[in-house]
Design a protein around this motif. Structure first.
Motif, PDB file in Angstrom:
ATOM      1  N   THR A 178      33.175   3.212 -11.064  1.00 42.68           N
ATOM      2  CA  THR A 178      34.094   2.073 -11.155  1.00 42.68           C
ATOM      3  C   THR A 178      33.658   0.846 -10.379  1.00 42.68           C
ATOM      4  O   THR A 178      34.148  -0.253 -10.623  1.00 42.68           O
ATOM      5  N   ARG A 180      34.480   0.292  -7.348  1.00 45.78           N
ATOM      6  CA  ARG A 180      35.514  -0.028  -6.363  1.00 45.78           C
ATOM      7  C   ARG A 180      35.078   0.387  -4.964  1.00 45.78           C
ATOM      8  O   ARG A 180      34.241   1.275  -4.779  1.00 45.78           O
ATOM      9  N   THR A 181      35.682  -0.246  -3.961  1.00 40.91           N
ATOM     10  CA  THR A 181      35.398   0.034  -2.558  1.00 40.91           C
ATOM     11  C   THR A 181      36.695   0.388  -1.855  1.00 40.91           C
ATOM     12  O   THR A 181      37.714  -0.287  -2.020  1.00 40.91           O
ATOM     13  N   SER A 183      39.347   0.569   1.048  1.00 36.28           N
ATOM     14  CA  SER A 183      39.715  -0.332   2.142  1.00 36.28           C
ATOM     15  C   SER A 183      39.671   0.392   3.479  1.00 36.28           C
ATOM     16  O   SER A 183      39.637   1.623   3.552  1.00 36.28           O
ATOM     17  N   SER A 320      36.206  -4.745 -13.686  1.00 31.56           N
ATOM     18  CA  SER A 320      36.203  -4.818 -12.225  1.00 31.56           C
ATOM     19  C   SER A 320      35.250  -5.914 -11.758  1.00 31.56           C
ATOM     20  O   SER A 320      34.381  -6.364 -12.507  1.00 31.56           O
ATOM     21  N   PRO A 322      32.918  -5.701  -8.743  1.00 31.84           N
ATOM     22  CA  PRO A 322      32.424  -4.931  -7.601  1.00 31.84           C
ATOM     23  C   PRO A 322      31.825  -5.826  -6.525  1.00 31.84           C
ATOM     24  O   PRO A 322      31.158  -6.814  -6.831  1.00 31.84           O
TER      25      PRO A 322
END
Length: 393
Positions: A178, A180-181, A183, A320, A322
């Protein structure tokens, strides 16, 4: 004359070999082998950015100066010089690490197999992000685990309480597929749940040094509560060269010993010559300067893909943004089937990976993964133009 030989079929394959499927990414790569196909399907670092001169010189130096050691068997845990260099890099990035707290693996992918051997009994529960790195799903399935998805980290505590898993597997930085990171707050929450519920954390970080914007977050292993229960895996595949197959595994002592025993059974040790060459490269070259060059190029390629997606994807699609890594995740409008559309895309000489195989739970057929690092910005724009034509029918 000899009597006719009676033939009896050999025993069947193990049940796990019959139930775990081959990687669809590998199968798609075979379909896109034609040179005219622009492929966003693979997760391949850009070969033109490899430091071929530096790596070649490291091998030449090792074979000239240490030929007997380089061509000999080595210890299972890994070359001491390489472990020292990796430990120093981890420490410089905020995670104090002793060289004997590491095992060098044959790529970080092997680390997953070693952990599965050391931790998973058939039927054990393993938690994963949803969607999840595909090869991890293969490893855990092959070990006989019951893989349970965690679609939302806010639900992690409830799922852990209900399922009592052995571990939670996560790629917190620029996740595959994805992008995504996780938090800071999410990392702290994962550490707290693991400490309170009694669970291992498997933190896979192959992309963490490939950040193009934003501030770096600390490894989950550095958060309170996670110190004695986190396995951190890393690799030189994305920042030096994947063909070296050099990765590492950092874990608490008892688990690290179990992984070393599992590695003895798997391959005895990672090839000596590549370990010594990697250590020599780290001693003689500035890997951080090389990574900075790679980040610059990959950031431009990410931006080129983001700029062209609005014209390539149909109205109602989402994607997304990224902050780093190699992948971008997109969702076509409701009702679309990215798997069915792939044949049409390949007919237009462009390819992607459908998102459905990355799900441990119910898949979203409208999703797809695009790799933006393997092609130049010009080729990315051309490829997305072809994709747009394919999706418009």
């Amino acid at each position: 004359m000899s009597p006719a030989l009676t033939r009896v079929h050999p025993p069947q394959l193990a049940a796990r070999a019959a139930t775990v499927t081959a990687s669809p990414v590998r199968e798609i790569l075979a379909l896109t082998a034609r040179p005219e196909v622009i492929s966003f399907a693979g997760g391949l670092p850009a070969p033109e950015l490899f430091d071929t001169e530096g790596v070649s010189e490291a091998f030449r130096a090792v074979l000239a100066e240490q030929p007997k050691a380089a061509l000999q068997y080595s210890t299972t845990e890994g070359d001491p010089g390489l472990r020292t260099a990796v430990a120093a890099r981890l420490g410089a990035r905020g995670l104090p690490t002793a060289p004997d707290g590491l095992v060098i693996t044959t790529g970080s992918q092997q680390g997953l197999s070693l952990l599965a051997s050391a931790l998973i009994e058939p039927g054990d529960v393993v938690l994963v992000e949803n969607p999840c790195y595909l090869a991890a799903l293969q490893v855990f399935g092959f070990a006989g685990a019951r893989v349970v998805p965690v679609p939302d980290l806010a639900d992690l505590d409830d799922i852990v309480r209900r399922e009592r898993p052995k571990f939670f597997y996560t790629v917190p930085n620029f996740q595959n597929p994805t992008g995504r990171t996780m938090s800071d707050a999410q990392r702290a929450s994962v550490a707290e749940v693991a400490a309170r519920r009694g669970m291992w954390i498997v933190e896979d970080d192959p992309y963490g040094e490939l950040r193009y914007e934003g501030e770096a977050a600390g490894w989950i292993a550095s958060y309170p509560g996670a110190e004695d229960r986190t396995v951190l895996m890393g690799s030189f595949s994305k920042v030096m060269a994947p063909g070296l197959r050099i990765g590492w595994l950092r874990a608490p002592a008892e688990l690290l010993r179990a992984c070393a025993v599992a590695k003895q059974a798997a391959d005895l040790h990672t090839p000596t010559v590549t370990q010594l060459a990697a250590a020599r490269y780290l001693a003689d070259r500035d890997l951080d300067a090389h990574i900075a060059t790679v980040r610059q190029a990959y950031g431009e390629r990410r931006d080129a893909m983001l700029a062209a997606l609005a014209d390539a994807l149909p109205d109602g699609a989402e994607w997304s943004r990224p902050q780093g890594g190699m992948f971008l995740w997109a969702r076509l409008p409701q009702g679309a089937d990215a798997t069915a559309l792939l044949r049409t895309a390949i007919g237009h000489d462009v390819a992607y990976v459908p998102g459905a195989p990355f799900y441990a739970g119910e898949p979203d057929p409208a999703t797809l993964r695009l790799c933006f690092v393997s092609e130049t910005p010009e080729v990315i724009r051309e490829g997305l133009g072809r994709l747009g034509a394919a999706l418009r029918g």
